[in-house]
Write an enzyme that holds these catalytic residues in place. Structure first.
Site, mmCIF file in Angstrom:
data_model
loop_
_atom_site.group_PDB
_atom_site.id
_atom_site.type_symbol
_atom_site.label_atom_id
_atom_site.label_comp_id
_atom_site.label_asym_id
_atom_site.label_seq_id
_atom_site.Cartn_x
_atom_site.Cartn_y
_atom_site.Cartn_z
ATOM 1 N N TRP A 92 -10.960 -2.700 -8.987
ATOM 2 C CA TRP A 92 -12.550 -2.343 -10.528
ATOM 3 C C TRP A 92 -13.130 -1.483 -10.140
ATOM 4 O O TRP A 92 -13.158 -1.155 -11.279
ATOM 5 C CB TRP A 92 -12.855 -3.312 -10.331
ATOM 6 C CG TRP A 92 -11.869 -4.655 -11.276
ATOM 7 C CD1 TRP A 92 -12.080 -6.200 -10.249
ATOM 8 C CD2 TRP A 92 -11.558 -5.121 -11.982
ATOM 9 N NE1 TRP A 92 -11.368 -6.679 -10.797
ATOM 10 C CE2 TRP A 92 -10.667 -6.628 -11.522
ATOM 11 C CE3 TRP A 92 -11.015 -4.997 -13.399
ATOM 12 C CZ2 TRP A 92 -10.230 -7.293 -13.147
ATOM 13 C CZ3 TRP A 92 -10.204 -5.458 -14.283
ATOM 14 C CH2 TRP A 92 -9.499 -5.895 -13.626
ATOM 15 N N ARG A 119 -11.822 1.676 -9.458
ATOM 16 C CA ARG A 119 -10.917 2.655 -9.348
ATOM 17 C C ARG A 119 -10.935 3.539 -10.672
ATOM 18 O O ARG A 119 -11.986 2.522 -12.086
ATOM 19 C CB ARG A 119 -9.136 2.511 -9.312
ATOM 20 C CG ARG A 119 -9.260 1.810 -8.277
ATOM 21 C CD ARG A 119 -7.729 2.323 -7.728
ATOM 22 N NE ARG A 119 -7.058 1.483 -5.803
ATOM 23 C CZ ARG A 119 -6.434 2.224 -5.792
ATOM 24 N NH1 ARG A 119 -4.665 2.577 -6.603
ATOM 25 N NH2 ARG A 119 -6.039 1.904 -4.410
ATOM 26 N N ASP A 136 0.716 -0.659 0.293
ATOM 27 C CA ASP A 136 0.288 0.014 -0.271
ATOM 28 C C ASP A 136 1.145 1.152 0.507
ATOM 29 O O ASP A 136 2.014 0.578 0.550
ATOM 30 C CB ASP A 136 -0.686 -0.153 1.205
ATOM 31 C CG ASP A 136 -1.652 1.103 1.161
ATOM 32 O OD1 ASP A 136 -1.875 1.850 -0.126
ATOM 33 O OD2 ASP A 136 -3.181 1.495 2.190
ATOM 34 N N GLY A 137 0.497 2.515 -0.385
ATOM 35 C CA GLY A 137 0.891 3.377 -0.407
ATOM 36 C C GLY A 137 1.589 3.646 -1.840
ATOM 37 O O GLY A 137 2.647 5.126 -1.923
ATOM 38 N N HIS A 190 2.596 2.901 -8.879
ATOM 39 C CA HIS A 190 2.600 1.849 -9.214
ATOM 40 C C HIS A 190 3.815 1.228 -9.882
ATOM 41 O O HIS A 190 4.846 0.062 -9.567
ATOM 42 C CB HIS A 190 2.179 1.453 -10.037
ATOM 43 C CG HIS A 190 0.341 1.733 -9.550
ATOM 44 N ND1 HIS A 190 0.051 1.775 -8.098
ATOM 45 C CD2 HIS A 190 -1.044 2.559 -9.841
ATOM 46 C CE1 HIS A 190 -1.442 1.954 -7.838
ATOM 47 N NE2 HIS A 190 -1.762 2.685 -8.528
ATOM 48 N N GLU A 195 -12.000 -4.707 -5.592
ATOM 49 C CA GLU A 195 -12.876 -3.210 -5.031
ATOM 50 C C GLU A 195 -12.008 -2.291 -6.462
ATOM 51 O O GLU A 195 -12.461 -1.693 -6.011
ATOM 52 C CB GLU A 195 -12.825 -3.022 -4.060
ATOM 53 C CG GLU A 195 -13.744 -2.948 -2.859
ATOM 54 C CD GLU A 195 -12.821 -5.169 -2.532
ATOM 55 O OE1 GLU A 195 -12.055 -5.251 -2.104
ATOM 56 O OE2 GLU A 195 -14.076 -5.620 -2.056
ATOM 57 N N TRP A 236 3.300 8.023 -2.331
ATOM 58 C CA TRP A 236 4.454 8.278 -2.760
ATOM 59 C C TRP A 236 4.458 9.210 -4.246
ATOM 60 O O TRP A 236 4.927 9.918 -4.281
ATOM 61 C CB TRP A 236 4.918 6.356 -3.055
ATOM 62 C CG TRP A 236 6.078 6.806 -3.565
ATOM 63 C CD1 TRP A 236 7.446 6.241 -2.937
ATOM 64 C CD2 TRP A 236 7.250 7.084 -4.967
ATOM 65 N NE1 TRP A 236 8.232 6.684 -3.770
ATOM 66 C CE2 TRP A 236 8.016 6.492 -4.288
ATOM 67 C CE3 TRP A 236 6.542 7.072 -5.520
ATOM 68 C CZ2 TRP A 236 8.731 7.177 -5.714
ATOM 69 C CZ3 TRP A 236 7.454 7.686 -7.357
ATOM 70 C CH2 TRP A 236 8.722 7.101 -7.184
ATOM 71 N N ARG A 286 -0.434 8.937 -10.566
ATOM 72 C CA ARG A 286 -0.645 7.982 -9.462
ATOM 73 C C ARG A 286 0.234 6.874 -10.611
ATOM 74 O O ARG A 286 0.816 5.764 -9.828
ATOM 75 C CB ARG A 286 -2.171 6.908 -9.023
ATOM 76 C CG ARG A 286 -2.608 8.670 -8.612
ATOM 77 C CD ARG A 286 -4.094 7.571 -8.008
ATOM 78 N NE ARG A 286 -4.527 6.612 -7.522
ATOM 79 C CZ ARG A 286 -4.258 6.302 -6.187
ATOM 80 N NH1 ARG A 286 -4.082 7.339 -5.856
ATOM 81 N NH2 ARG A 286 -3.703 5.376 -5.787
ATOM 82 N N LEU A 297 11.414 -20.333 -4.502
ATOM 83 C CA LEU A 297 9.685 -19.635 -3.987
ATOM 84 C C LEU A 297 9.173 -20.151 -4.590
ATOM 85 O O LEU A 297 8.783 -19.936 -5.256
ATOM 86 C CB LEU A 297 10.590 -18.668 -3.732
ATOM 87 C CG LEU A 297 9.852 -16.934 -2.701
ATOM 88 C CD1 LEU A 297 9.275 -17.220 -1.790
ATOM 89 C CD2 LEU A 297 9.854 -15.785 -3.598
ATOM 90 N N ARG A 351 -5.458 -1.954 8.432
ATOM 91 C CA ARG A 351 -6.946 -2.462 8.070
ATOM 92 C C ARG A 351 -6.399 -4.037 7.358
ATOM 93 O O ARG A 351 -5.060 -4.039 7.070
ATOM 94 C CB ARG A 351 -7.389 -1.943 7.052
ATOM 95 C CG ARG A 351 -8.206 -0.257 7.337
ATOM 96 C CD ARG A 351 -8.733 0.221 6.565
ATOM 97 N NE ARG A 351 -7.686 1.126 5.558
ATOM 98 C CZ ARG A 351 -7.258 2.237 5.185
ATOM 99 N NH1 ARG A 351 -8.091 3.056 6.444
ATOM 100 N NH2 ARG A 351 -6.671 2.732 4.213
HETATM 101 C C1 FPP Z 1 -1.480 0.406 -3.232
HETATM 102 O O1 FPP Z 1 -2.071 1.665 -3.309
HETATM 103 C C2 FPP Z 1 -1.379 -0.309 -5.176
HETATM 104 C C3 FPP Z 1 -1.600 -1.403 -5.735
HETATM 105 C C4 FPP Z 1 -3.597 -1.175 -6.200
HETATM 106 C C5 FPP Z 1 -1.280 -2.258 -6.935
HETATM 107 C C6 FPP Z 1 0.015 -2.545 -6.126
HETATM 108 C C7 FPP Z 1 0.570 -2.865 -7.929
HETATM 109 C C8 FPP Z 1 1.976 -2.316 -7.576
HETATM 110 C C9 FPP Z 1 3.042 -2.535 -6.148
HETATM 111 C C10 FPP Z 1 2.877 -2.962 -8.928
HETATM 112 C C11 FPP Z 1 3.263 -4.164 -8.602
HETATM 113 C C12 FPP Z 1 2.760 -5.161 -10.009
HETATM 114 C C13 FPP Z 1 3.041 -6.317 -9.823
HETATM 115 C C14 FPP Z 1 2.567 -7.288 -11.566
HETATM 116 C C15 FPP Z 1 3.867 -7.332 -9.530
HETATM 117 P P1 FPP Z 1 -2.172 2.954 -3.406
HETATM 118 O O2 FPP Z 1 -2.087 2.563 -5.179
HETATM 119 O O3 FPP Z 1 -3.848 2.491 -2.545
HETATM 120 O O4 FPP Z 1 -1.855 4.125 -2.760
HETATM 121 P P2 FPP Z 1 -2.906 5.000 -2.008
HETATM 122 O O5 FPP Z 1 -3.186 3.882 -0.663
HETATM 123 O O6 FPP Z 1 -1.149 5.603 -1.540
HETATM 124 O O7 FPP Z 1 -3.835 5.818 -3.203
#
Ligand code: FPP
Length: 247
Positions: A73, A75, A24-25, A41, A71, A29, A37, A135, A198
């Site tokens: 989906w 966005r 998350d985050g 990612h 959830e 970031w 955004r 792994l 959470r």
């Molecule tokens: C949550 O941060 C993160 C996601 C919804 C996407 C996670 C995806 C990656 C880490 C990329 C890696 C991808 C693969 C294919 C392995 P958020 O967008 O909810 O952040 P926020 O809470 O700060 O808005």
């Protein structure tokens, strides 16, 4: 705490067999750098590599990453497109190296909702990495804990309706086995980044006795040292599974 002061885990101490991560985050970031955004990612992909390599180094058997929730989906379409594109690029870029490292990848979730190209990428990475024995990496995509339990319930209900099992045979083991993670042990450790306290509809059944490690670090900044810090903290925990202390 400075990185130097971070305690290191004991290689001979208890290492969790199964580590799950709520990554998350990414959005925060990116926002902190006035970037869109999807840049968060992208950067998050580097942290994925870090945590995989750290897991292999530490001897973790199973790593489960929450990459896209049911959830998610909801966005904006542009962000969903960016995440699906990222998945395809991730597969192209990483699959051979994952195979060489002995990482077996499985993608778990409601994949029918994904576009055909993304589904092809999933099929490809699973095929290329099949048999890896260092792994097991579960990428949870289009996944939610409640949907997982509902799906498992339907699988078992169909078996009862077909006369294959009696209702009394539906026990914890049967339900665990019908989940996406069927056949795998429950996570020993859950890591959640970005200081959110959470569970966010993640692995609701499987996390019953899992130890939680919540860090303020935003996912794109997460390194293998942060993983090792989480392992060190895990090694100081006493797991009681509802029983009284052994000491
Ligand atoms: C949550 O941060 C993160 C996601 C919804 C996407 C996670 C995806 C990656 C880490 C990329 C890696 C991808 C693969 C294919 C392995 P958020 O967008 O909810 O952040 P926020 O809470 O700060 O808005």
């Amino acid at each position: 705490m400075s990185r130097d002061a971070v305690p290191h885990y004991l290689p001979d101490g208890p290492i969790p067999r199964h580590v799950a991560v709520i990554m998350d985050g990414n959005g925060r970031w990116a926002a902190g750098r006035s970037l869109p955004r999807h840049e968060g990612h992208w950067e998050g992909m580097k942290a994925v590599r870090e945590v995989i390599e750290g897991s292999v180094e530490a001897g973790i058997e199973i790593l489960t990453l929450f990459a896209f929730s049911t959830e998610n989906w909801q966005r904006p379409e542009e962000e969903i497109r960016a995440l699906m594109t990222l998945l395809k690029i991730y597969v192209e870029k990483e699959q051979d190296e994952l195979h060489e490292k002995g990482v077996e990848v499985r993608v778990l979730g409601d994949l029918d909702r994904m576009d055909p190209e993304a589904r092809d990428a999933v099929e490809c990475i699973q095929r290329v990495t099949s048999g890896g024995d260092q792994l097991r990496l579960n990428l949870m995509i289009s996944y939610s804990g409640r949907a997982d339990i509902l799906r498992a319930t339907r699988i078992l209900a169909r078996k009862v309706a077909a006369g294959e099992i009696a209702p009394e045979e539906i026990d914890s083991k049967a339900l665990s086995g019908a989940l996406h993670t069927g056949g795998l042990p429950d996570p020993d450790l859950l890591i959640r980044t970005s200081a959110e306290f959470r569970i966010s509809n993640f692995m609701l059944w499987q996390l019953a006795y899992t130890e939680f490690h919540i860090t303020p670090c935003l996912w794109p900044d997460f390194t293998r040292e942060d993983l090792f810090h989480a392992l060190a903290e895990y090694q100081r925990r006493e797991r009681r599974f509802g029983r009284v202390s052994a000491g």
